[in-house]
Design a protein around this motif. Structure first.
Motif, short mmCIF file in Angstrom:
data_model
loop_
_atom_site.label_atom_id
_atom_site.label_comp_id
_atom_site.label_asym_id
_atom_site.label_seq_id
_atom_site.Cartn_x
_atom_site.Cartn_y
_atom_site.Cartn_z
N ILE A 36 0.83 -1.19 0.00
CA ILE A 36 0.00 0.00 0.00
C ILE A 36 0.88 1.25 0.00
N ILE A 37 1.87 1.25 0.87
CA ILE A 37 2.79 2.39 0.92
C ILE A 37 3.44 2.59 -0.45
N TYR A 38 3.82 1.50 -1.06
CA TYR A 38 4.42 1.60 -2.39
C TYR A 38 3.47 2.27 -3.38
N GLU A 39 2.23 1.85 -3.37
CA GLU A 39 1.27 2.39 -4.34
C GLU A 39 1.00 3.87 -4.09
N VAL A 40 0.88 4.23 -2.82
CA VAL A 40 0.64 5.64 -2.50
C VAL A 40 1.84 6.48 -2.91
N ASN A 41 3.01 5.92 -2.73
CA ASN A 41 4.23 6.62 -3.10
C ASN A 41 4.33 6.81 -4.61
N MET A 100 -6.35 -1.03 7.14
CA MET A 100 -4.92 -0.83 6.88
C MET A 100 -4.62 0.66 6.72
N VAL A 101 -5.46 1.33 5.96
CA VAL A 101 -5.26 2.77 5.76
C VAL A 101 -5.38 3.49 7.10
N ALA A 102 -6.38 3.12 7.89
CA ALA A 102 -6.57 3.74 9.21
C ALA A 102 -5.31 3.56 10.06
N LYS A 103 -4.77 2.35 10.00
CA LYS A 103 -3.57 2.06 10.78
C LYS A 103 -2.39 2.92 10.33
N LEU A 104 -2.23 3.01 9.02
CA LEU A 104 -1.12 3.79 8.48
C LEU A 104 -1.27 5.28 8.80
N VAL A 105 -2.52 5.74 8.81
CA VAL A 105 -2.77 7.13 9.18
C VAL A 105 -2.42 7.34 10.65
N LYS A 106 -2.86 6.39 11.47
CA LYS A 106 -2.59 6.49 12.90
C LYS A 106 -1.08 6.50 13.19
N GLN A 107 -0.36 5.69 12.41
CA GLN A 107 1.09 5.62 12.59
C GLN A 107 1.81 6.84 12.02
N GLY A 108 1.03 7.66 11.31
CA GLY A 108 1.61 8.88 10.76
C GLY A 108 2.37 8.69 9.47
N ALA A 109 2.08 7.61 8.76
CA ALA A 109 2.78 7.37 7.49
C ALA A 109 1.98 7.89 6.31
N VAL A 110 0.67 7.88 6.45
CA VAL A 110 -0.22 8.26 5.34
C VAL A 110 -1.19 9.34 5.81
N LYS A 111 -1.54 10.23 4.90
CA LYS A 111 -2.59 11.20 5.23
C LYS A 111 -3.71 11.12 4.20
N ALA A 126 5.89 12.97 5.40
CA ALA A 126 7.36 12.92 5.36
C ALA A 126 7.82 11.60 5.97
N LYS A 127 7.21 11.23 7.08
CA LYS A 127 7.55 9.97 7.72
C LYS A 127 7.25 8.78 6.81
N GLY A 128 6.13 8.88 6.11
CA GLY A 128 5.74 7.83 5.18
C GLY A 128 6.76 7.67 4.05
N ARG A 129 7.26 8.80 3.58
CA ARG A 129 8.26 8.74 2.51
C ARG A 129 9.55 8.11 3.03
N GLN A 130 9.84 8.38 4.27
CA GLN A 130 11.02 7.78 4.88
C GLN A 130 10.84 6.26 4.96
N ILE A 131 9.65 5.85 5.40
CA ILE A 131 9.34 4.42 5.49
C ILE A 131 9.43 3.77 4.10
N ALA A 132 8.85 4.46 3.13
CA ALA A 132 8.89 3.94 1.75
C ALA A 132 10.33 3.75 1.30
N ALA A 133 11.17 4.71 1.66
CA ALA A 133 12.57 4.62 1.27
C ALA A 133 13.24 3.43 1.94
N ASP A 134 12.92 3.23 3.21
CA ASP A 134 13.48 2.09 3.94
C ASP A 134 13.05 0.77 3.31
N ILE A 135 11.77 0.66 3.05
CA ILE A 135 11.25 -0.56 2.45
C ILE A 135 11.90 -0.79 1.08
N ASN A 136 12.02 0.28 0.34
CA ASN A 136 12.66 0.18 -0.97
C ASN A 136 14.09 -0.34 -0.86
N ARG A 137 14.77 0.18 0.09
CA ARG A 137 16.16 -0.23 0.26
C ARG A 137 16.22 -1.73 0.60
#
Lengths: 146, 146
Positions: free
Chosen positions: A39-44, A68-79, A96-107
């Motif tokens: 999901i994070i990948y797709e939003v990114n 899942m979206v609610a969870k990601l919003v709560k965690q501050g990764a998605v808005k 910004a945090k979500g983009r950081q997470i996306a970068a981590d996952i990508n790596r």
DNA sequence: TATAATACTTGCTTTTGTCAAGTATTATTT
DNA sequence: AAATAATACTTGACAAAAGCAAGTATTATA
């Protein structure tokens, strides 16, 4: 249809199920589940995409997607941003945090994939890239996936 | 390593995750879960295989594996035969019912796979078979899978 | 204006998977 | 031979992942 092709494909599917299982399990040693990561990948990839669109692309249950979206919003990764024209619709974007997470996952994904081909020399790697592109192209042909 | 290959492979992995999801979900409309189906397949392929061997091949948790086998035995699909030389080991085999189930799952898997390539003409199908065999061969090369 | 459709949410449940401890048996060490 | 370790599998307790159906709010359509 020739039995041979069917068997070849089924063999490949079994093989690749395990390959993906291994790759994904390693990625998941980060704190995000495969589905969350996807999901994070797709939003990114596509800022402003809706839950519905992702759900359809990834074949996720609607209720599950919502959570899942609610969870990601709560965690501050998605808005979520409610559309003004149609209040049912929410455009999703990474924080910004979500983009950081996306970068981590990508790596981590990159690392896993590199590990998959680490035994191949340059020529073989190029060969592999060519092969899988052709496979994807053939399979997509009629199925009209993105 | 070239970024391009990594991206190509990751793109393929995402794509194929969905392909397998679709294929497997349809098979599961039979009463067997993907993991059960895979276990049945392995026992069918290699009569006398142990839970341990399957667990290792399919990368399944040991406890989970044990329960799955117990379930399949309870359902009458699989039978266990304790080795005389080493009483810790149980050789697994399909019962007549299990073979019937395996045949059903096989049939459904065949159908799903046929559906995957239904839009391709003969030439393209042969091409696809060739491609995926090469892909598998390349990926297996160093990873020493079966 | 009533009906249907869409986008998303929520409650309830099942399925799937993990971890750690436990049993029985066999192999290895001292 | 007795103690220790290793192997093959089991079990209990738990948590994560997923599915289904009913529900809310909003918009489109008959």
């Amino acid at each position: 249809m020739k039995k041979e092709l069917v068997n070849t494909l089924r063999d490949f599917n079994r093989f690749y199920t395990t390959v993906l299982g291994v790759v994904n399990n390693h990625i998941l040693e980060s704190d995000y589940s495969l589905t969350e990561a996807r999901i994070i990948y797709e939003v990114n990839e596509q800022e402003g995409i809706t839950a519905r669109a992702i759900k359809e692309k990834l074949q996720i249950d609607e209720g599950y997607m919502s959570r899942m979206v609610a969870k990601l919003v709560k965690q501050g990764a998605v808005k979520k941003k409610q559309s003004k024209e149609d209040k049912r619709i929410f455009a999703l974007a990474l924080t910004a945090k979500g983009r950081q997470i996306a970068a981590d996952i990508n790596r981590q994904s990159d690392e896993q994939v590199k590990n998959l081909v680490k035994h191949l020399d340059l020529k073989e790697r190029e060969q592999l890239a060519g092969l899988i592109m052709q496979v994807k192209q053939l399979l997509e042909k009629g199925n009209a996936e993105k």
